[in-house]
Design an enzyme around this catalytic site. Structure first.
Site, PDB file in Angstrom:
ATOM      1  N   CYS A  64       0.805  -1.215   0.000  1.00 18.94           N
ATOM      2  CA  CYS A  64       0.000   0.000   0.000  1.00 18.94           C
ATOM      3  C   CYS A  64       0.846   1.277   0.000  1.00 18.94           C
ATOM      4  CB  CYS A  64      -0.897  -0.021   1.238  1.00 18.94           C
ATOM      5  SG  CYS A  64      -1.894   1.460   1.409  1.00 18.94           S
ATOM      6  N   GLU A 147      -5.694   7.952   8.398  1.00 24.15           N
ATOM      7  CA  GLU A 147      -5.473   8.754   7.189  1.00 24.15           C
ATOM      8  C   GLU A 147      -3.974   9.034   7.073  1.00 24.15           C
ATOM      9  OE1 GLU A 147      -7.148   9.904   4.469  1.00 24.15           O
ATOM     10  OE2 GLU A 147      -5.130  10.584   4.039  1.00 24.15           O
ATOM     11  N   TYR A 194      -5.247   4.703  -9.375  1.00 31.80           N
ATOM     12  CA  TYR A 194      -6.394   3.901  -8.918  1.00 31.80           C
ATOM     13  C   TYR A 194      -7.628   4.193  -9.768  1.00 31.80           C
ATOM     14  CZ  TYR A 194      -4.019   2.115  -4.755  1.00 31.80           C
ATOM     15  OH  TYR A 194      -3.168   1.454  -3.915  1.00 31.80           O
TER      16      TYR A 194
HETATM   17  N1  LIG Z   1      -7.157   7.601   2.801  1.00 31.42           N
HETATM   18  C1  LIG Z   1      -6.463   6.467   3.164  1.00 31.42           C
HETATM   19  C2  LIG Z   1      -6.530   5.407   2.067  1.00 31.42           C
HETATM   20  C3  LIG Z   1      -5.932   4.108   2.492  1.00 31.42           C
HETATM   21  C4  LIG Z   1      -6.295   2.969   1.532  1.00 31.42           C
HETATM   22  O1  LIG Z   1      -7.123   3.122   0.624  1.00 31.42           O
HETATM   23  N2  LIG Z   1      -5.650   1.800   1.734  1.00 31.42           N
HETATM   24  C5  LIG Z   1      -5.947   0.637   0.919  1.00 31.42           C
HETATM   25  C6  LIG Z   1      -4.703  -0.144   0.580  1.00 31.42           C
HETATM   26  S1  LIG Z   1      -3.640   0.685  -0.547  1.00 31.42           S
HETATM   27  C7  LIG Z   1      -6.814  -0.336   1.707  1.00 31.42           C
HETATM   28  O2  LIG Z   1      -6.492  -0.675   2.829  1.00 31.42           O
HETATM   29  N3  LIG Z   1      -7.893  -0.806   1.102  1.00 31.42           N
HETATM   30  C8  LIG Z   1      -8.766  -1.760   1.721  1.00 31.42           C
HETATM   31  C9  LIG Z   1     -10.074  -1.872   0.995  1.00 31.42           C
HETATM   32  O3  LIG Z   1     -10.276  -1.145   0.021  1.00 31.42           O
HETATM   33  O4  LIG Z   1     -10.898  -2.679   1.430  1.00 31.42           O
HETATM   34  C10 LIG Z   1      -5.039   6.866   3.481  1.00 31.42           C
HETATM   35  O5  LIG Z   1      -4.401   7.574   2.684  1.00 31.42           O
HETATM   36  O6  LIG Z   1      -4.570   6.506   4.545  1.00 31.42           O
END
Ligand SMILES: N[C@@H](CCC(=O)N[C@@H](CS)C(=O)NCC(=O)O)C(=O)O
Length: 332
Positions: A64, A147, A194
């Site tokens: 990530c 975040e 994305y």
């Molecule tokens: N806004 C968050 C976004 C974090 C995020 O989207 N992480 C993804 C991995 S890259 C995630 O854990 N996704 C889990 C899901 O979509 O179920 C940040 O920047 O911390």
């Protein structure tokens, strides 16, 4: 969507809940608390968490980019012995992020096998996406913040009194410039890949991929005669860009179809990427095998789950950035 609904885990496709009319819209983040040196009330009168050694833990995945930002700041700010880390398996399966070896999250939470257990330990009725990174308070059994943009700012300054590290990656004098770059880079590059990868309609993909490469072209032109984004100083904006650049050819170029050019085809961007990769111990936060396994395990974009063999890229190759004036890092 795989997500929690009122504390119950619901299985489903990654990102399905964030799709609208064939386009990907990232869900806003829920936990936005702050850590301060004294744990006092903030300007709005909201209590903050106190900076203490051993109290906080970062839940991450090396796949990530958002989590990697926080790992980079943990390294840069010398927080390795102050904030512990739990690293998930690379693939995001039907149970979400998985920690194969149970993770001790303090006395107020059960040992964590799935990240959703941490979310419900912190808030039993939580509804929403279960994402990394999470900054967890082991003492109170609560999520402080999930975040990454906030977490890196917390790490940038809150623990300075404990570490004695005064390097400032978000110095006041450069904040307007940093914010300008962050806005361009978040929409078009960090999140742009994305939007391209998760698009379910040709038009949404076309628009996203155009945005990605238009922004990369713009940054490439800037880096021709500026060492860093904010000129001579290395700042937060560079690290926020770095995490996407370092994944670009290994993941986004293939699985997210961001393939108008490779990152390696950009002279200045690829040299800049290598300079940042070679900076201190940043390379330890980059695990290309996790990145490839993780992205290529997302069933909606790669149904066979086959992970490609290449590309082979050596980020330790020399770079040419020393020809540009760089004053380094601002001290607080
Ligand atoms: N806004 C968050 C976004 C974090 C995020 O989207 N992480 C993804 C991995 S890259 C995630 O854990 N996704 C889990 C899901 O979509 O179920 C940040 O920047 O911390």
């Amino acid at each position: 969507m795989p997500a929690l609904v009122n504390g119950q885990w619901i299985k489903g496709d990654v990102a399905a809940s964030e799709m609208k009319d064939g386009a990907f819209h990232r869900e806003p983040t829920r936990f936005r608390n702050w850590i301060t040196p004294d744990g006092v009330l903030d300007k709005e009168g909201t209590p903050t968490f106190k900076a203490e050694a051993g109290r906080y833990q970062l839940f991450v995945s090396y796949l990530c980019p958002w989590a990697s930002r926080t790992l980079i700041f943990r390294h840069l700010k010398g927080l390795e012995n102050i904030i512990s880390v739990a690293v998930a398996e690379p693939a995001l399966g039907e149970n979400g992020w998985t920690y194969t070896n149970l993770v001790d999250a303090g006395s107020k939470a059960p040992p964590i096998h799935y990240l959703h257990q941490l979310y419900t330990a912190g808030l039993p009725t939580y509804t929403g996406k279960v994402s990394v990174p999470v900054l967890w308070d082991r003492q109170e059994g609560q999520i402080v913040n999930n975040e990454s943009a906030d977490i890196i700012r917390i790490l940038n300054s809150a623990f300075d009194g404990l570490t004695g590290d005064r390097r400032d990656f978000y110095p006041e004098s450069l904040q307007p410039e940093i914010e300008r770059w962050n806005a361009l880079i978040y929409d078009n590059i960090n999140n742009g890949v994305y939007r391209a990868g998760f698009a379910k309609m040709q038009g949404s993909y076309d628009e996203a991929v155009r945005d990605v490469f238009a922004a990369l072209d713009r940054v490439e032109a800037h880096l021709a005669d500026h060492r860093y984004l904010a000129g001579q100083y290395l700042t937060e904006a560079d690290w926020r860009l770095f995490v996407t650049l370092v994944r670009f050819d290994a993941a986004y170029n293939g699985v997210f179809k961001c393939n108008i050019r490779r990152l390696e085809d950009y002279h200045h961007l690829s040299n800049y990427l290598r300079e940042l990769y070679q900076f201190e111990n940043v390379r330890e936060t980059v695990k290309i095998d996790h990145i490839k396994t993780g992205y290529y395990s997302i069933a909606s974009v790669n149904p066979t789950g086959i992970v490609p063999a290449g590309p082979l890229i050596d980020f330790d190759r020399p770079h040419d950035r020393e020809r540009l004036i760089g004053k380094g890092i601002v001290l607080r």
